[in-house]
Enzyme design. Structure first.
Site, PDB file in Angstrom:
ATOM      1  N   SER A 143      42.340  45.124   6.862  1.00  0.00           N
ATOM      2  CA  SER A 143      41.085  45.912   6.041  1.00  0.00           C
ATOM      3  C   SER A 143      41.896  46.469   4.951  1.00  0.00           C
ATOM      4  CB  SER A 143      40.594  46.901   6.923  1.00  0.00           C
ATOM      5  OG  SER A 143      39.874  47.596   5.944  1.00  0.00           O
TER       6      SER A 143
ATOM      7  N   HIS B  50      39.758  41.485   5.198  1.00  0.00           N
ATOM      8  CA  HIS B  50      38.610  42.039   5.914  1.00  0.00           C
ATOM      9  C   HIS B  50      38.226  43.053   4.706  1.00  0.00           C
ATOM     10  CE1 HIS B  50      35.868  43.693   8.764  1.00  0.00           C
ATOM     11  NE2 HIS B  50      36.138  44.982   8.262  1.00  0.00           N
TER      12      HIS B  50
ATOM     13  N   ASP C 134      35.873  45.905   3.639  1.00  0.00           N
ATOM     14  CA  ASP C 134      34.728  46.963   3.764  1.00  0.00           C
ATOM     15  C   ASP C 134      34.008  47.670   2.751  1.00  0.00           C
ATOM     16  OD1 ASP C 134      35.293  47.338   6.946  1.00  0.00           O
ATOM     17  OD2 ASP C 134      37.351  48.141   6.369  1.00  0.00           O
TER      18      ASP C 134
ATOM     19  N   MET D  25      31.061  49.798   1.439  1.00  0.00           N
ATOM     20  CA  MET D  25      30.328  51.115   1.850  1.00  0.00           C
ATOM     21  C   MET D  25      29.469  51.774   0.881  1.00  0.00           C
ATOM     22  SD  MET D  25      33.441  52.959   4.173  1.00  0.00           S
ATOM     23  CE  MET D  25      34.538  52.099   5.381  1.00  0.00           C
TER      24      MET D  25
ATOM     25  N   HIS E  37      32.537  43.050   5.412  1.00  0.00           N
ATOM     26  CA  HIS E  37      31.670  44.014   6.411  1.00  0.00           C
ATOM     27  C   HIS E  37      30.730  44.754   5.667  1.00  0.00           C
ATOM     28  CE1 HIS E  37      32.443  47.165   9.718  1.00  0.00           C
ATOM     29  NE2 HIS E  37      30.901  46.997   9.640  1.00  0.00           N
TER      30      HIS E  37
ATOM     31  N   MET F 291      28.557  47.643   5.269  1.00  0.00           N
ATOM     32  CA  MET F 291      27.954  48.680   5.679  1.00  0.00           C
ATOM     33  C   MET F 291      27.250  49.532   4.684  1.00  0.00           C
ATOM     34  SD  MET F 291      31.674  49.938   7.457  1.00  0.00           S
ATOM     35  CE  MET F 291      32.852  49.114   6.333  1.00  0.00           C
TER      36      MET F 291
ATOM     37  N   MET G 179      31.965  47.362  16.375  1.00  0.00           N
ATOM     38  CA  MET G 179      32.956  48.607  15.825  1.00  0.00           C
ATOM     39  C   MET G 179      33.242  49.284  17.072  1.00  0.00           C
ATOM     40  SD  MET G 179      32.581  48.289  12.811  1.00  0.00           S
ATOM     41  CE  MET G 179      33.547  49.896  12.555  1.00  0.00           C
TER      42      MET G 179
ATOM     43  N   ASP H 211      36.874  46.153  15.193  1.00  0.00           N
ATOM     44  CA  ASP H 211      37.192  46.716  14.006  1.00  0.00           C
ATOM     45  C   ASP H 211      37.280  48.608  14.341  1.00  0.00           C
ATOM     46  OD1 ASP H 211      37.328  47.819  11.394  1.00  0.00           O
ATOM     47  OD2 ASP H 211      35.582  46.816  10.664  1.00  0.00           O
TER      48      ASP H 211
END
Ligand code: DX5
Ligand code: ZN
Length: 225
Positions: A10, A35, A37, A39, A68, A70, A139, A175
């Site tokens: 990540s 990966h 992330d 957000m 991913h 979020m 998660m 993760d």
């Protein structure tokens, strides 16, 4: 169906001032996937980056971009992330009322569809979307930040999801809090994709990243059943 163990660093834990180089270095060091992330400061209490940053990273590697999301709602941004060059788009089961529609949208964009579950969400939340996903992301910490402790109770959830999946070709990803010390737990329970941020992006060199990746891969491969 048996998938290979894949290590997905990540970039949340990378040096953001030189993300392109970090992506290149960690792929040279043996990363299978990258990966990403994303957000939004709403679904999770932190903000990272969006499709423009991902688009600018795309030219640094041909490795799979495992995104991913979020963010909530996610639906209005799926096309932008697909166009940015993501290969897998994972949405959270908790992020909107029409999970099946979100997953169908990802597939209609020609991308692999992933669904993610927060630690408090039971596996039953994805029972009726299993024919619409390529990946389940469990998660193993509460999403939002790197460097948190692996939650042990997630091992049982991984086992149950593995059983629910049966012989569908779905990959199970974990993760949060994955390290050489914890990697065997999810792998032994049935996960094959291991995301790790803080355990990989330390040392600042290809050699350091390579040994960190191998230190996670080895116990995971040993623990596989
Ligand atoms: C958490 C992110 C993770 C995080 C993992 O919200 O989804 O990908 O970067 O970080 P570590 O490996 O440090 O727990
Ligand atoms: Zn993540």
């Amino acid at each position: 169906m048996t998938h290979p163990i894949r290590i997905a660093p990540s970039i949340l834990a990378a040096d953001f001032s030189k993300l392109g180089q970090e992506v290149r270095d960690v792929v040279d060091a043996g990363a299978d996937w990258i990966h990403l992330d994303v957000m939004d400061g709403h679904f999770v209490p932190n903000i990272t980056f969006g499709p423009d940053v991902i688009k600018s990273l795309r030219r640094y590697t041909e490795a799979t971009f495992d995104c991913h999301l979020m963010i909530s709602p996610a639906d209005g941004f799926l096309e932008a992330f697909a166009k940015a060059g993501c290969d897998i788009l994972t949405v959270h089961a908790e992020a909107g009322p029409h999970l099946h529609r979100s997953l169908q949208t990802v597939r209609s964009l020609g991308k692999k569809a992933g669904v993610s579950l927060n630690p408090a969400t039971p596996e039953s939340a994805i029972e009726y979307v299993l024919d619409t996903v390529d990946l389940v992301l469990v998660m193993t910490v509460n999403p939002g930040f790197g460097g948190q402790k692996f939650i042990d109770a997630t091992a049982e959830k991984i086992r149950r999801i593995k059983a629910m999946i049966g012989d569908r070709p779905i990959e199970i990803e974990v993760d949060g809090g994955i390290s050489p010390e914890t990697a065997a737990i999810p792998a032994g329970a049935g996960a094959n994709v291991l995301v790790a941020g803080s355990a990989i992006f330390k040392g600042g060199s290809v050699e350091a990243y390579r040994s960190a990746i191998q230190a996670i891969r080895a116990p995971a491969e040993k623990a596989r059943r």
